[in-house]
Every structure is written in C-alpha cells, then in structure tokens.
Scaffold this active site. Structure first.
Site, mmCIF file in Angstrom:
data_model
loop_
_atom_site.group_PDB
_atom_site.id
_atom_site.type_symbol
_atom_site.label_atom_id
_atom_site.label_comp_id
_atom_site.label_asym_id
_atom_site.label_seq_id
_atom_site.Cartn_x
_atom_site.Cartn_y
_atom_site.Cartn_z
ATOM 1 N N ARG A 1 5.946 19.784 21.213
ATOM 2 C CA ARG A 1 4.497 19.524 21.187
ATOM 3 C C ARG A 1 3.844 20.424 20.146
ATOM 4 O O ARG A 1 4.404 21.458 19.761
ATOM 5 C CB ARG A 1 3.857 19.817 22.543
ATOM 6 C CG ARG A 1 4.334 18.870 23.632
ATOM 7 C CD ARG A 1 3.400 18.877 24.837
ATOM 8 N NE ARG A 1 3.303 20.176 25.458
ATOM 9 C CZ ARG A 1 2.136 20.785 25.762
ATOM 10 N NH1 ARG A 1 0.997 20.202 25.500
ATOM 11 N NH2 ARG A 1 2.155 21.960 26.335
ATOM 12 N N GLY B 1 -11.546 37.727 24.587
ATOM 13 C CA GLY B 1 -11.041 36.742 25.546
ATOM 14 C C GLY B 1 -9.536 36.601 25.491
ATOM 15 O O GLY B 1 -8.947 35.841 26.257
ATOM 16 N N TYR C 1 -3.035 37.826 24.677
ATOM 17 C CA TYR C 1 -2.469 37.028 23.569
ATOM 18 C C TYR C 1 -2.462 37.832 22.269
ATOM 19 O O TYR C 1 -1.465 37.835 21.533
ATOM 20 C CB TYR C 1 -3.315 35.761 23.432
ATOM 21 C CG TYR C 1 -2.826 34.717 22.461
ATOM 22 C CD1 TYR C 1 -1.992 33.679 22.888
ATOM 23 C CD2 TYR C 1 -3.232 34.714 21.132
ATOM 24 C CE1 TYR C 1 -1.581 32.693 22.012
ATOM 25 C CE2 TYR C 1 -2.820 33.734 20.248
ATOM 26 C CZ TYR C 1 -1.992 32.718 20.694
ATOM 27 O OH TYR C 1 -1.590 31.744 19.814
ATOM 28 N N LYS D 1 0.893 38.801 20.224
ATOM 29 C CA LYS D 1 1.075 38.280 18.864
ATOM 30 C C LYS D 1 1.148 39.412 17.834
ATOM 31 O O LYS D 1 1.849 39.296 16.822
ATOM 32 C CB LYS D 1 -0.042 37.292 18.517
ATOM 33 C CG LYS D 1 0.003 36.003 19.327
ATOM 34 C CD LYS D 1 1.252 35.182 19.007
ATOM 35 C CE LYS D 1 1.262 33.828 19.681
ATOM 36 N NZ LYS D 1 2.449 33.023 19.328
HETATM 37 N N1 CAA Z 1 -17.330 38.857 21.529
HETATM 38 C C1 CAA Z 1 -17.911 39.651 22.444
HETATM 39 N N2 CAA Z 1 -18.339 39.209 23.628
HETATM 40 C C2 CAA Z 1 -18.159 37.915 23.890
HETATM 41 C C3 CAA Z 1 -17.540 37.037 22.990
HETATM 42 C C4 CAA Z 1 -17.142 37.546 21.759
HETATM 43 N N3 CAA Z 1 -16.563 36.769 20.830
HETATM 44 N N4 CAA Z 1 -17.502 35.814 23.549
HETATM 45 C C5 CAA Z 1 -18.084 35.927 24.756
HETATM 46 N N5 CAA Z 1 -18.471 37.192 24.963
HETATM 47 C C6 CAA Z 1 -19.164 37.730 26.141
HETATM 48 C C7 CAA Z 1 -20.340 36.861 26.505
HETATM 49 O O1 CAA Z 1 -21.473 37.219 25.771
HETATM 50 C C8 CAA Z 1 -20.484 37.179 27.972
HETATM 51 O O2 CAA Z 1 -21.112 38.432 28.143
HETATM 52 P P1 CAA Z 1 -22.171 38.634 29.334
HETATM 53 O O3 CAA Z 1 -21.414 38.350 30.607
HETATM 54 O O4 CAA Z 1 -22.572 40.064 29.182
HETATM 55 O O5 CAA Z 1 -23.260 37.652 29.067
HETATM 56 C C9 CAA Z 1 -19.044 37.387 28.436
HETATM 57 O O6 CAA Z 1 -18.289 37.679 27.250
HETATM 58 C C10 CAA Z 1 -18.463 36.165 29.083
HETATM 59 O O7 CAA Z 1 -18.501 35.087 28.122
HETATM 60 P P2 CAA Z 1 -18.283 33.587 28.532
HETATM 61 O O8 CAA Z 1 -19.441 33.068 29.320
HETATM 62 O O9 CAA Z 1 -17.876 32.804 27.321
HETATM 63 O O10 CAA Z 1 -17.056 33.717 29.554
HETATM 64 P P3 CAA Z 1 -16.167 32.608 30.104
HETATM 65 O O11 CAA Z 1 -15.433 33.229 31.224
HETATM 66 O O12 CAA Z 1 -16.894 31.334 30.303
HETATM 67 O O13 CAA Z 1 -15.164 32.317 28.866
HETATM 68 C C11 CAA Z 1 -13.366 32.685 27.394
HETATM 69 C C12 CAA Z 1 -14.327 33.346 28.363
HETATM 70 C C13 CAA Z 1 -12.504 31.652 28.150
HETATM 71 C C14 CAA Z 1 -12.461 33.777 26.874
HETATM 72 C C15 CAA Z 1 -14.156 31.980 26.287
HETATM 73 O O14 CAA Z 1 -15.082 32.876 25.733
HETATM 74 C C16 CAA Z 1 -13.264 31.438 25.205
HETATM 75 O O15 CAA Z 1 -12.632 30.407 25.343
HETATM 76 N N6 CAA Z 1 -13.253 32.134 24.057
HETATM 77 C C17 CAA Z 1 -12.406 31.732 22.927
HETATM 78 C C18 CAA Z 1 -11.118 32.460 22.968
HETATM 79 C C19 CAA Z 1 -10.250 31.941 21.865
HETATM 80 O O16 CAA Z 1 -10.612 31.958 20.683
HETATM 81 N N7 CAA Z 1 -9.065 31.474 22.209
HETATM 82 C C20 CAA Z 1 -8.163 30.918 21.230
HETATM 83 C C21 CAA Z 1 -7.346 29.863 21.890
HETATM 84 S S1 CAA Z 1 -6.371 28.982 20.676
HETATM 85 C C22 CAA Z 1 -5.166 30.062 20.274
HETATM 86 O O17 CAA Z 1 -4.987 31.096 20.836
HETATM 87 C C23 CAA Z 1 -4.307 29.648 19.121
HETATM 88 C C24 CAA Z 1 -4.321 30.667 18.067
HETATM 89 O O18 CAA Z 1 -3.352 31.400 17.924
HETATM 90 C C25 CAA Z 1 -5.472 30.759 17.163
#
Ligand code: CAA
Length: 240
Positions: free
Chosen positions: A12, A143, A147, A151
């Site tokens: 996949r 978040g 990972y 990595k």
């Molecule tokens: N920097 C700092 N703080 C952040 C932030 C960031 N980039 N993003 C969110 N926050 C903070 C928010 O402001 C919030 O703070 P408060 O509670 O004080 O308001 C807190 O973190 C919670 O944020 P969320 O409401 O977004 O929390 P959630 O639980 O709904 O989601 C998460 C958390 C699942 C990690 C979500 O933010 C997310 O999906 N982020 C993206 C992570 C990402 O890029 N993953 C990559 C996946 S693909 C991959 O991994 C392949 C690869 O190799 C590239």
C-alpha cells in the site's frame, strides 16, 4: 543476475509504488505487509508481486518471514525498510501505547528487518538497504513526538550502519519523503492538511511514484558510491 528485493509495508501507499518500480526495474520483489489482507491480495492480483504477511515489530516473525522469502525468491540483495505507522496526538495526550507502537514499528522495525539479512549481505559482498524516514524526522512535527523520534532515529541508524557496511559492499541510505498523497496523509483532518499543503513550495502533495524512483536509483549498482546519505524529497517544504 536478477536480484531479490524485499519491501516492508510494500502493498500500500509509498511501499506499493516502490514494489512496482523495483519489479519494473527487473528485480524479483517480495512485498511484506502486516495487517490488511484485502489490500494485499488486491495488490498481488494487480501486480503479480508476491506478498508476505508479518509484523516488522516482531523480531522472530521477521527472521521467519525473511527465511521464507529467501527460500522462494533467493537471497535478499535489496531491503527497503518502508513500513511505518502513525499514532498522532499532542504530547500531553499521548499514551505510552501510542509511543511504544510507533517506536516498535518505525524504529525497532529497522533493526528487526536488517539484522537477519546483514550477515548474508556481508558474505555476498553486496547489499542495498534503503530506509524510508520522513521530513518529520528532520524537522519534528507537533502531534508526532513518537513518529518524529522514530524517524530521526532511522537516520542515525542509517549513518552508523553505512560505516559498518561500506567495506562489505553494502550501502545504507535514507529517503525523507515530505507529505505524499497516501492513506496516511489523507487520514490527517482536511483543514490541517490544507495548512500543510500551503507550506509546500511546489504547491502540491508528492506522488508515491516520486519516492519509488529515488529507491530504484539508490538500489542500483550505479549508486555504489552513495552511502549514509539522506535523500530529501519534500517539494521544498524543509531544506535540511
Ligand atoms: N504547533 C503547536 N501547537 C499546535 C499545533 C502546532 N503545529 N497544532 C495544534 N497545536 C495545539 C493547538 O493550538 C491546541 O492547543 P490548545 O489546546 O492550547 O488550544 C492543541 O495543540 C490541540 O490541537 P488540536 O485541537 O489540533 O488537537 P487534536 O487532538 O484535535 O489533534 C493532532 C491533534 C491529531 C496531532 C492534529 O493536530 C494533527 O493531525 N496534526 C497533524 C500532525 C501531522 O502532521 N501528522 C502527519 C501525518 S502524515 C505522516 O506522518 C507522513 C509523513 O511522514 C509526513
């Protein structure tokens, strides 16, 4: 001589594209997968690539799986450590289980898969190990403490092993994909993903085939002088 290539997580996403690209480049390919039987059987039917089920997080299963692949297809000349999972959570909400699962698969998986093939590669004086790390191992990602740590660890593993393998004709390199249009990235909430794409200078997600082409190059005889390197393919999002 037709070489055998083993691709973990090879049915996949980026792994499937790697399996197909190596097949097209003339390798005998074994695609490992851990869980999704339906996707694996569909992949096998569509591509003719042999599929093998085990978890890279389980050392004994890796030894047994590799033994079976080698019995079927011959000694492994190319190992692509691609299998990876996410368990994203902000650190204050991350559980020990989320930490452990990601480290076991994305970091220990490289030990578990590479250790059993290493002696054979040393004896045969040839090997190509390609480790699929991530942009988030280079820059860190909120978040993804689990990972990003795994990595980044993959990059240290790559550099150490490159030094050990060099005299034995084994190269060990890493690729750091940026955000590629796979199920893993599509699982990120749409609004979050839109913000990520806005940070990519080329203005789009990458394609799995763009990473697969990097693997084919690093696996080739012509890449024998390249070892311990990190090949970045992220649309300009992070310049390491
Ligand atoms: N920097 C700092 N703080 C952040 C932030 C960031 N980039 N993003 C969110 N926050 C903070 C928010 O402001 C919030 O703070 P408060 O509670 O004080 O308001 C807190 O973190 C919670 O944020 P969320 O409401 O977004 O929390 P959630 O639980 O709904 O989601 C998460 C958390 C699942 C990690 C979500 O933010 C997310 O999906 N982020 C993206 C992570 C990402 O890029 N993953 C990559 C996946 S693909 C991959 O991994 C392949 C690869 O190799 C590239």
């Amino acid at each position: 001589m037709t070489r055998t290539a083993l691709v973990t997580g090879g049915t996949r996403g980026i792994g499937a594209a790697i399996s197909v690209a190596l097949r097209d480049a003339g390798y005998k390919v074994a695609a490992n997968y851990a869980g999704n039987d339906e996707a694996a059987q569909k992949f096998k039917a569509e591509t003719g690539v042999a599929v093998y089920k085990w978890s890279v997080a389980d050392y004994d299963a890796c030894v047994e799986g590799i033994r079976k692949v080698e019995a079927d297809l011959g000694p492994i000349g190319v190992l692509v450590n691609n299998a990876g999972i996410t368990r994203d959570a902000m650190f204050h909400r991350m559980t020990r289980e989320q930490w452990r699962e990601v480290i076991d698969t994305n970091l220990s998986g490289l030990f578990n898969m590479t250790h059993p093939v290493w002696s054979g590669m040393r004896d045969r004086k040839f090997g190509r190990i390609v480790n699929i790390s991530s942009i988030n191992g280079q820059k860190g990602q909120a978040g993804q403490a689990n990972y990003s740590a795994a990595k980044a660890g993959d990059l240290g593993f790559t550099k150490a092993l490159a030094q050990e393998g060099a005299r034995a004709g084994i190269t060990v390199n890493a690729i750091c994909p940026g955000y590629i249009a796979t199920d893993m990235v599509m699982a990120v909430a749409e609004d979050v993903r839109a913000k990520i794409v806005a940070q990519i200078p080329v203005g789009r997600l990458g394609e799995a085939a763009e990473i697969a082409r990097c693997v084919v190059f690093l696996a080739s005889d012509e890449a024998g002088f390249i070892t311990g390197s990190t090949l970045t393919a992220n649309g300009g999002q992070y310049l390491a």
